[in-house]
Design a protein around this motif. Structure first.
Motif, PDB file in Angstrom:
ATOM      1  N   SER A   5       0.656  -1.126  -0.245  1.00 20.98           N
ATOM      2  CA  SER A   5       0.001   0.373   0.016  1.00 20.98           C
ATOM      3  C   SER A   5       0.944   1.284  -0.031  1.00 20.98           C
ATOM      4  CB  SER A   5      -0.550   0.301   1.558  1.00 20.98           C
ATOM      5  OG  SER A   5       0.088   0.583   2.487  1.00 20.98           O
ATOM      6  N   ILE A  85      -0.622   0.502   8.807  1.00 17.24           N
ATOM      7  CA  ILE A  85      -1.371  -0.438   8.317  1.00 17.24           C
ATOM      8  C   ILE A  85      -0.585  -0.361   9.863  1.00 17.24           C
ATOM      9  CG2 ILE A  85      -1.623  -2.661   7.727  1.00 17.24           C
ATOM     10  CD1 ILE A  85      -0.318  -2.086   5.134  1.00 17.24           C
ATOM     11  N   GLN A  97      -9.623  -1.752  14.489  1.00 18.52           N
ATOM     12  CA  GLN A  97     -11.463  -1.294  14.255  1.00 18.52           C
ATOM     13  C   GLN A  97     -11.557  -0.263  14.707  1.00 18.52           C
ATOM     14  OE1 GLN A  97     -14.637  -4.621  14.240  1.00 18.52           O
ATOM     15  NE2 GLN A  97     -12.733  -5.982  15.238  1.00 18.52           N
ATOM     16  N   LEU A 100      -9.360   2.217  13.228  1.00 18.53           N
ATOM     17  CA  LEU A 100      -9.588   2.201  12.231  1.00 18.53           C
ATOM     18  C   LEU A 100     -11.375   3.632  12.276  1.00 18.53           C
ATOM     19  CD1 LEU A 100      -9.570  -1.051   9.915  1.00 18.53           C
ATOM     20  CD2 LEU A 100      -8.518   0.838   9.679  1.00 18.53           C
ATOM     21  N   ASP A 103     -10.532   6.627  12.150  1.00 19.06           N
ATOM     22  CA  ASP A 103      -9.117   7.554  11.076  1.00 19.06           C
ATOM     23  C   ASP A 103      -7.575   7.905  11.414  1.00 19.06           C
ATOM     24  OD1 ASP A 103      -9.060   7.865   8.648  1.00 19.06           O
ATOM     25  OD2 ASP A 103      -9.189  10.127   8.675  1.00 19.06           O
ATOM     26  N   ALA A 106      -3.587   3.898   8.058  1.00 15.98           N
ATOM     27  CA  ALA A 106      -4.398   3.864   6.946  1.00 15.98           C
ATOM     28  C   ALA A 106      -5.383   2.337   6.163  1.00 15.98           C
ATOM     29  CB  ALA A 106      -3.068   3.705   5.736  1.00 15.98           C
ATOM     30  N   ALA A 107      -5.307   1.109   7.756  1.00 11.25           N
ATOM     31  CA  ALA A 107      -5.980  -0.009   6.671  1.00 11.25           C
ATOM     32  C   ALA A 107      -5.792  -0.536   7.725  1.00 11.25           C
ATOM     33  CB  ALA A 107      -5.055  -0.703   5.702  1.00 11.25           C
TER      34      ALA A 107
END
Length: 149
Positions: A5, A85, A97, A100, A103, A106-107
């Protein structure tokens, strides 16, 4: 392996029963592929597994709550030059989670994630395995040390 990524940093997040050293082989694999990898420990859990087992029941670890652990990882990630990540297992999957959702990353990858509040996973095997960790019939002020069996 799939294409990398935009970020080249991975942060591994462990569950509550093992130490961050459980990611050593994963780190080596991804570092060999060119990623910068980190596996920071949970708060108050930065000693080798043998040392932590010798300190059982170590009540400061038992006092780690979700907000404190999430903040520790959020603070660690905030000092990185770019969003990483995150790969988390069990409780670490739940942390991934939540990061994420904020925010902050990134992943994320959640491996056998602990369920978020309100999601009920009911099986006798799971209940029997985690009952001592839930403190229903034990103290919430001490840690739970599962047997190797």
């Amino acid at each position: 392996m799939a294409a990398k990524s935009a970020t080249s940093t991975i942060v591994f997040i462990t569950g509550v029963v093992v130490t961050a050293n459980c990611w050593d082989n994963w780190k080596a694999y991804f570092e060999a592929a060119g990623y910068t990898c980190y596996a920071p420990p949970h708060p108050r859990k930065d000693a080798p597994g043998a040392v932590l087992r010798g300190q059982h029941p170590y009540s400061p670890i038992a006092q780690n709550g979700l907000p404190e652990v999430l903040k520790a990882y959020s603070d660690f990630i905030a000092q990185l030059p770019a969003k990483p990540i995150v790969i988390g297992h069990s409780y670490g999957g739940l942390i991934a989670q939540l990061l994420l959702q904020q925010d902050a990353v990134a992943a994320g990858v959640a491996i056998e994630s602990a369920p978020p509040l309100g999601v009920v996973v009911a099986s006798w095997a799971l209940f029997r395995a985690v009952l001592p960790m839930l403190g229903l019939f034990s103290s919430l002020r001490t840690t739970f040390l599962p047997t190797f069996a």
